[in-house]
Structure formats: C-alpha cells, structure tokens
Design an enzyme around this catalytic site. Structure first.
Site, short mmCIF file in Angstrom:
data_model
loop_
_atom_site.label_atom_id
_atom_site.label_comp_id
_atom_site.label_asym_id
_atom_site.label_seq_id
_atom_site.Cartn_x
_atom_site.Cartn_y
_atom_site.Cartn_z
N GLY A 49 0.79 -1.23 0.00
CA GLY A 49 0.00 0.00 0.00
C GLY A 49 0.82 1.28 0.00
O GLY A 49 0.39 2.30 -0.51
N ASP A 104 0.59 3.85 3.47
CA ASP A 104 -0.63 4.48 3.00
C ASP A 104 -1.53 4.88 4.16
O ASP A 104 -2.06 5.98 4.20
CB ASP A 104 -1.38 3.57 2.01
CG ASP A 104 -1.56 2.15 2.53
OD1 ASP A 104 -1.10 1.84 3.64
OD2 ASP A 104 -2.16 1.32 1.81
N ASP A 107 -4.09 2.66 10.72
CA ASP A 107 -5.42 2.31 11.23
C ASP A 107 -5.25 1.95 12.69
O ASP A 107 -5.15 2.82 13.56
CB ASP A 107 -6.02 1.18 10.37
CG ASP A 107 -7.48 0.89 10.70
OD1 ASP A 107 -7.93 1.24 11.79
OD2 ASP A 107 -8.19 0.29 9.86
N LYS A 135 -6.63 7.04 10.23
CA LYS A 135 -8.06 6.76 10.48
C LYS A 135 -8.41 7.16 11.91
O LYS A 135 -7.72 6.79 12.86
CB LYS A 135 -8.33 5.26 10.25
CG LYS A 135 -9.80 4.96 10.10
CD LYS A 135 -10.08 3.48 9.89
CE LYS A 135 -9.78 3.01 8.49
NZ LYS A 135 -10.31 1.64 8.25
N VAL A 158 -11.34 2.15 3.67
CA VAL A 158 -11.09 3.04 2.52
C VAL A 158 -10.16 2.37 1.51
O VAL A 158 -9.40 1.46 1.87
CB VAL A 158 -10.50 4.39 2.98
CG1 VAL A 158 -11.53 5.19 3.75
CG2 VAL A 158 -9.23 4.21 3.80
N ASP A 164 -6.01 -0.87 -0.95
CA ASP A 164 -6.87 -1.81 -1.69
C ASP A 164 -8.11 -2.17 -0.88
O ASP A 164 -8.18 -1.95 0.33
CB ASP A 164 -6.10 -3.11 -1.99
CG ASP A 164 -5.89 -3.95 -0.73
OD1 ASP A 164 -5.45 -3.39 0.29
OD2 ASP A 164 -6.19 -5.15 -0.77
N ARG A 170 -6.31 -0.06 -5.66
CA ARG A 170 -5.11 0.69 -5.28
C ARG A 170 -4.83 1.81 -6.26
O ARG A 170 -4.25 2.83 -5.92
CB ARG A 170 -3.87 -0.23 -5.26
CG ARG A 170 -3.91 -1.31 -4.19
CD ARG A 170 -2.55 -1.98 -4.12
NE ARG A 170 -2.56 -3.24 -3.39
CZ ARG A 170 -2.47 -3.35 -2.07
NH1 ARG A 170 -2.38 -2.28 -1.32
NH2 ARG A 170 -2.48 -4.54 -1.50
O1 LIG Z 1 -2.60 0.24 11.21
P1 LIG Z 1 -2.95 -1.17 10.85
O2 LIG Z 1 -4.30 -1.57 11.40
O3 LIG Z 1 -1.89 -2.15 11.18
O4 LIG Z 1 -3.21 -1.20 9.28
C1 LIG Z 1 -2.43 -0.48 8.37
C2 LIG Z 1 -1.80 -1.40 7.36
O5 LIG Z 1 -2.80 -2.14 6.65
C3 LIG Z 1 -2.54 -2.08 5.28
O6 LIG Z 1 -1.66 -3.08 4.89
P2 LIG Z 1 -2.12 -4.55 4.49
O7 LIG Z 1 -1.79 -5.48 5.60
O8 LIG Z 1 -3.52 -4.54 3.98
O9 LIG Z 1 -1.14 -4.86 3.29
P3 LIG Z 1 -0.99 -4.08 1.91
O10 LIG Z 1 -0.02 -2.96 2.16
O11 LIG Z 1 -0.45 -5.11 1.00
O12 LIG Z 1 -2.34 -3.55 1.50
C4 LIG Z 1 -1.88 -0.73 5.09
O13 LIG Z 1 -1.10 -0.72 3.91
C5 LIG Z 1 -1.04 -0.58 6.33
O14 LIG Z 1 0.26 -1.10 6.15
N1 LIG Z 2 -7.02 -0.45 2.15
C1 LIG Z 2 -7.09 -0.35 3.47
N2 LIG Z 2 -6.19 -0.96 4.22
C2 LIG Z 2 -6.32 -0.83 5.54
N3 LIG Z 2 -5.57 -1.33 6.52
C3 LIG Z 2 -6.10 -0.93 7.67
N4 LIG Z 2 -7.19 -0.20 7.47
C4 LIG Z 2 -7.34 -0.10 6.15
C5 LIG Z 2 -8.31 0.55 5.32
O1 LIG Z 2 -9.26 1.23 5.75
N5 LIG Z 2 -8.12 0.38 3.99
#
Ligand SMILES: O=P(O)(O)OC[C@H]1O[C@H](OP(=O)(O)OP(=O)(O)O)[C@H](O)[C@@H]1O
Ligand SMILES: Nc1nc2[nH]cnc2c(=O)[nH]1
Length: 197
Positions: A49, A104, A107, A135, A158, A164, A170
């Site tokens: 992300g 990105d 959360d 968030k 989101v 994604d 994305r």
């Molecule tokens: O604050 P958190 O609750 O830990 O969530 C945030 C993480 O979640 C998503 O990654 P994901 O694990 O979906 O992998 P991605 O980057 O491949 O989308 C995003 O890119 C952050 O790295």
């Molecule tokens: N794409 C996406 N990844 C997340 N990882 C944690 N929260 C989120 C969200 O709201 N969107």
C-alpha cells in the site's frame, strides 16, 4: 464509476479527491524536508500500500536521500487485520541511519508499531513515520501517532491512492470509503444486502 464492475467497490463514496491528496503530500514534503533535509535519510516504502504514497512523496523531497522498501502485511485481502507477516526486509544496512517509513494508512497501528520496533532493534539512529491517511478512532495500538500525516478519514474501510479493498482499487485516484453495507457484511461475515443497487 469505472470500478463499479467490482462488487466490493460498488457504491463507494469519495472522501478525498486527488487535489486534496496532492496538497497533503506537498505539506508533508515541506515538514519532512525541515526535519530530514541534510541527514541523508533512508526512505522505506511499506509494500504494497505504501508504494503509491512513497512514489508520489519522493519527487517532492529535494535533498539527498536513499530509498528501499519493506514488505509486511496483516490484512491479506481482508477488511480486518491479524498477525503481522513479514515478506521482505530492506537490503540497505539501517544501523545508524535516520529512517522514514512511508505507508498508505495508519489504522490500528500494529503494522507501523511492528516495523518501528524491528528497525529500532536493528540499530537505526531514528525512525520517523509518514502516512498518507490516519483513520480516526480510539483503537490505536498504544496510542501510536505518525510523525507526518496527510489526511484524516473517519472510521470506515477506505481504498484508493495505494490502498486496496480485497486486492482491488489501489490505482484509484482519490480516497474512497466502501459501501457501509459491504463493510458491515464483512464484519458479520454475511452476504451484503445491496440488491437495489
Ligand atoms: O494500522 P494497521 O491496522 O496495522 O493497518 C495499516 C496497514 O494495513 C494495510 O496493509 P495490508 O496489511 O492490507 O497490506 P498491503 O499494504 O499489501 O495492502 C496498510 O497498507 C497498512 O500497512
Ligand atoms: N485499504 C485499506 N487498508 C487498511 N488497513 C487498515 N485499514 C485499512 C483501510 O481502511 N483500507
């Protein structure tokens, strides 16, 4: 919308447009330049992300720096997170370096907390964090905050600008919140009731 063909993205609501994202990235770049300009920092995008936010931020940073990436994930194409799984560590030595981790979204914060911990243990001189999106809720891991934040979103799932929804979206310009019925159904593991759309 072009992604209305994807059931999970259908009915999504625009939260921040590309103009707002660009403004936010400009401001973040100014703040980062003030703190890290002249320190030859190592900028680490968090895959997957963080790829688009890092790719958009880097050309705005007009000073010497190096770039690498880390790949850690805890959502694995789902809408709620589990254990952090590591796929790749940076190959650039990080001992004694000033790091900027770019992701990105912040959360619950488990992902960034795990990455910060790993890099501090590996001897980084400093570890700063930049996220395009923060968030808003009170479930942050140990109250974690990022050092540089682009935009805030309410407590909804989101996508867009690197983020994604089950692997899709994305590449969307702008940040969208998915239809609340789809998010609710994912939470209760039911089929969403979206027949009238
Ligand atoms: O604050 P958190 O609750 O830990 O969530 C945030 C993480 O979640 C998503 O990654 P994901 O694990 O979906 O992998 P991605 O980057 O491949 O989308 C995003 O890119 C952050 O790295
Ligand atoms: N794409 C996406 N990844 C997340 N990882 C944690 N929260 C989120 C969200 O709201 N969107």
């Amino acid at each position: 919308m072009p992604w209305d063909d994807a059931p999970d993205l259908r009915g999504a609501e625009l939260i921040h447009d590309q103009w707002a994202i660009d403004q936010a990235l400009d401001r973040m770049a100014r703040e980062i330049t003030q703190d890290l300009g002249g320190r030859n920092p190592l900028i680490l995008g968090v895959m997957i992300g963080g790829m688009i936010p890092a790719g958009r931020l880097l050309p705005r940073l007009d000073f010497p720096l190096e770039v690498d990436y880390v790949h850690a994930t805890r959502y694995r194409n789902e809408l709620s997170g589990e254990e952090l799984v590591w796929h790749a560590l940076p190959t650039t030595p990080i001992e004694g370096r000033d790091l900027l981790v770019v992701d990105d979204i912040l959360d619950e914060g488990n992902t960034l907390a795990g990455i910060i911990d790993a890099f501090r243990s590996a001897g980084a001189r400093s570890v700063r964090t930049a996220v395009l999106v923060d968030k808003r809720h009170d479930r942050k891991y140990q109250g974690l905050c990022a050092d540089y934040v682009g935009l805030e979103v309410e407590d909804r799932y989101v996508f867009g600008a690197g983020m994604d929804c089950r692997g899709l979206g994305r590449n969307a310009d702008g940040i969208y919140a998915i239809d609340q019925r789809i998010e609710q159904a994912a939470k209760t593991q039911q089929e969403p009731d979206t027949e009238e759309r």
